[in-house]
Every structure is written in structure tokens, then in C-alpha cells.
Design a protein around this motif. Structure first.
Motif, PDB file in Angstrom:
ATOM      1  N   ARG A  98       0.854  -1.189   0.000  1.00 24.38           N
ATOM      2  CA  ARG A  98       0.000   0.000   0.000  1.00 24.38           C
ATOM      3  C   ARG A  98       0.885   1.232   0.000  1.00 24.38           C
ATOM      4  O   ARG A  98       1.849   1.311   0.760  1.00 24.38           O
ATOM      5  CB  ARG A  98      -0.880  -0.006   1.236  1.00 24.38           C
ATOM      6  CG  ARG A  98      -1.725   1.226   1.392  1.00 24.38           C
ATOM      7  CD  ARG A  98      -2.553   1.137   2.655  1.00 24.38           C
ATOM      8  NE  ARG A  98      -3.209   2.391   2.917  1.00 24.38           N
ATOM      9  CZ  ARG A  98      -3.555   2.790   4.124  1.00 24.38           C
ATOM     10  NH1 ARG A  98      -3.320   2.025   5.164  1.00 24.38           N
ATOM     11  NH2 ARG A  98      -4.147   3.940   4.288  1.00 24.38           N
ATOM     12  N   LEU A  99       0.523   2.187  -0.838  1.00 20.26           N
ATOM     13  CA  LEU A  99       1.289   3.424  -0.953  1.00 20.26           C
ATOM     14  C   LEU A  99       0.353   4.600  -0.698  1.00 20.26           C
ATOM     15  O   LEU A  99      -0.735   4.671  -1.271  1.00 20.26           O
ATOM     16  CB  LEU A  99       1.878   3.511  -2.364  1.00 20.26           C
ATOM     17  CG  LEU A  99       2.932   4.560  -2.656  1.00 20.26           C
ATOM     18  CD1 LEU A  99       4.164   4.339  -1.800  1.00 20.26           C
ATOM     19  CD2 LEU A  99       3.324   4.487  -4.122  1.00 20.26           C
ATOM     20  N   VAL A 100       0.767   5.476   0.202  1.00 21.68           N
ATOM     21  CA  VAL A 100       0.022   6.704   0.481  1.00 21.68           C
ATOM     22  C   VAL A 100       0.912   7.848   0.031  1.00 21.68           C
ATOM     23  O   VAL A 100       2.076   7.930   0.429  1.00 21.68           O
ATOM     24  CB  VAL A 100      -0.301   6.839   1.986  1.00 21.68           C
ATOM     25  CG1 VAL A 100      -1.004   8.157   2.276  1.00 21.68           C
ATOM     26  CG2 VAL A 100      -1.124   5.651   2.466  1.00 21.68           C
ATOM     27  N   VAL A 101       0.384   8.728  -0.810  1.00 21.92           N
ATOM     28  CA  VAL A 101       1.164   9.850  -1.326  1.00 21.92           C
ATOM     29  C   VAL A 101       0.603  11.142  -0.750  1.00 21.92           C
ATOM     30  O   VAL A 101      -0.610  11.389  -0.788  1.00 21.92           O
ATOM     31  CB  VAL A 101       1.144   9.896  -2.874  1.00 21.92           C
ATOM     32  CG1 VAL A 101       1.897  11.113  -3.386  1.00 21.92           C
ATOM     33  CG2 VAL A 101       1.743   8.617  -3.441  1.00 21.92           C
ATOM     34  N   MET A 102       1.528  11.955  -0.220  1.00 24.64           N
ATOM     35  CA  MET A 102       1.173  13.247   0.350  1.00 24.64           C
ATOM     36  C   MET A 102       1.764  14.351  -0.521  1.00 24.64           C
ATOM     37  O   MET A 102       2.854  14.191  -1.071  1.00 24.64           O
ATOM     38  CB  MET A 102       1.750  13.381   1.761  1.00 24.64           C
ATOM     39  CG  MET A 102       1.421  12.266   2.717  1.00 24.64           C
ATOM     40  SD  MET A 102      -0.221  12.367   3.394  1.00 24.64           S
ATOM     41  CE  MET A 102      -0.103  13.837   4.384  1.00 24.64           C
ATOM     42  N   ALA A 103       1.055  15.444  -0.628  1.00 21.49           N
ATOM     43  CA  ALA A 103       1.557  16.650  -1.303  1.00 21.49           C
ATOM     44  C   ALA A 103       1.018  17.853  -0.550  1.00 21.49           C
ATOM     45  O   ALA A 103      -0.185  17.921  -0.265  1.00 21.49           O
ATOM     46  CB  ALA A 103       1.128  16.675  -2.763  1.00 21.49           C
ATOM     47  N   ARG A 104       1.905  18.762  -0.187  1.00 19.74           N
ATOM     48  CA  ARG A 104       1.536  19.970   0.532  1.00 19.74           C
ATOM     49  C   ARG A 104       0.718  19.670   1.792  1.00 19.74           C
ATOM     50  O   ARG A 104      -0.241  20.354   2.117  1.00 19.74           O
ATOM     51  CB  ARG A 104       0.789  20.926  -0.395  1.00 19.74           C
ATOM     52  CG  ARG A 104       1.638  21.411  -1.574  1.00 19.74           C
ATOM     53  CD  ARG A 104       0.830  22.105  -2.643  1.00 19.74           C
ATOM     54  NE  ARG A 104      -0.212  21.296  -3.247  1.00 19.74           N
ATOM     55  CZ  ARG A 104      -0.023  20.304  -4.136  1.00 19.74           C
ATOM     56  NH1 ARG A 104       1.185  20.009  -4.524  1.00 19.74           N
ATOM     57  NH2 ARG A 104      -1.039  19.622  -4.642  1.00 19.74           N
ATOM     58  N   GLY A 105       1.094  18.581   2.488  1.00 22.35           N
ATOM     59  CA  GLY A 105       0.453  18.235   3.741  1.00 22.35           C
ATOM     60  C   GLY A 105      -0.886  17.534   3.620  1.00 22.35           C
ATOM     61  O   GLY A 105      -1.547  17.291   4.626  1.00 22.35           O
TER      62      GLY A 105
END
Length: 188
Positions: A157-164
């Protein structure tokens, strides 16, 4: 892991509320972590660095801590360097030593912060194999890293964050091809 207080939400470990606990309480709950920028004692030897967390555990004894430290150093491929001051290790070797220090707490859950950052490709592959072996032994990992190629060898499983903000969450292949992820990280 207790190093920062959450701005919102709740943290649970084994069904018990853990937000607001100190790092030592997380360690007692068998939660370990490494840092993006290693937090080693540079003038102390590799072995002495391993003994710091090993002797900090309640009821620890030096002979048992020494045995555990040497076993972990052997596992990590650092046994021959045990007398070397930690400041003389390469960046990748420092990451390995920090992982070893976390292992001295016998964690069930390990948070790794940028374990592949600044690490040469050969050592990166070694770290991946070590994480796979530790996972096969029953440890759970949460890994924060930008090296998607390394992560896809490790995670389901991959969780991607951008700008919080979370912008994607799911199986690796689906997330890798997510349009918002591509826009945020590949400029597509």
C-alpha cells in the motif's frame, strides 16, 4: 512516535490511545523509528551507539545488550566496524546503524524516515533486503521516502502526500499511475 505532538486526530497503538505520549513511552510499546537525518553519537563507536538504546531498556544487563548489539551488527553487515567512531561511517552505513539502534528496542513496528535518502544504490538494495527480512520476521513498517522504485519493492500500500494533504492511497501500481500523483511529483 512522540517526537511531535499531532495537530489533529488520534494515535492508537494496540488499541490504546498513544497521541501525546513521549518517545520513551512509544519505545516501551515496542514502536521504533529512524530519522531522515541520522541522530548518532559521532565520537562514540558503532558498538557504543548500539548500547545506548540497549542499556536504556528497563532491567537491561550489559552482557545481554552486548550480545544483542553484536547480533544486530552482524545482521546489518556492520560487525567489522564495531570499534569505528560512528562519524567515520558513510551516509548509508549511518542509516544502517540507526536501524540497528532501533532494533535494540525490539520493536514490532518501525517507522523509517527517508531510509534511502543519500544512500548509494548498492547499499539501498541491501537496506531493502534487510527490511524484507525484518518484515518476514513479523515486524510492521511505515516508510516515508521519495524513492518510489525502492518503495515498490517493499510495500503493498502506498500513500502519497503533497503539501500536507493525502492525494492518493492504494496499491502501488494504481498510485504510481494516479494522475494527481503524476502532476504533483512528475510535472505531468
Amino acid at each position: 512516535t512522540g517526537h511531535r505532538k499531532p495537530a489533529a486526530g488520534e494515535v492508537f497503538v494496540r488499541g490504546g490511545r498513544a497521541d501525546g505520549l513521549a518517545p520513551s513511552a512509544f519505545a516501551a510499546l515496542r514502536v521504533g523509528r529512524t530519522f531522515q537525518i541520522t541522530q548518532l553519537f559521532g565520537r562514540m563507536s558503532v558498538l557504543e551507539n548500539m548500547l545506548v538504546p540497549g542499556l536504556a531498556r528497563p532491567h537491561s544487563k550489559k552482557p545481554a545488550a552486548l550480545r544483542a548489539a553484536r547480533q544486530h551488527l552482524e545482521f546489518l553487515g556492520l560487525a567489522a566496524l564495531e570499534k569505528l567512531p560512528a562519524k567515520h561511517l558513510s551516509g548509508g552505513q549511518q542509516k544502517l546503524l540507526e536501524l540497528g539502534r532501533a532494533l535494540m528496542l525490539d520493536p514490532d513496528i518501525l517507522f523509517l524516515d527517508e531510509p534511502f535518502a543519500g544512500v548509494n544504490p548498492f547499499l539501498r538494495d541491501e537496506i531493502i533486503v534487510l527490511v524484507q527480512k525484518l518484515h518476514a520476521q513479523g515486524r510492521t513498517f511505515v516508510i516515508v521516502d521519495h524513492d518510489i522504485q525502492a518503495l515498490q519493492r517493499l510495500v503493498l500500500r502506498l500513500v502519497v502526500m503533497a503539501r500536507g494533504e493525502k492525494i492518493a492511497d492504494g496499491p502501488v501500481e494504481a498510485v504510481r499511475h494516479d494522475q494527481e500523483v503524476l502532476r504533483a511529483y512528475a510535472g505531468v
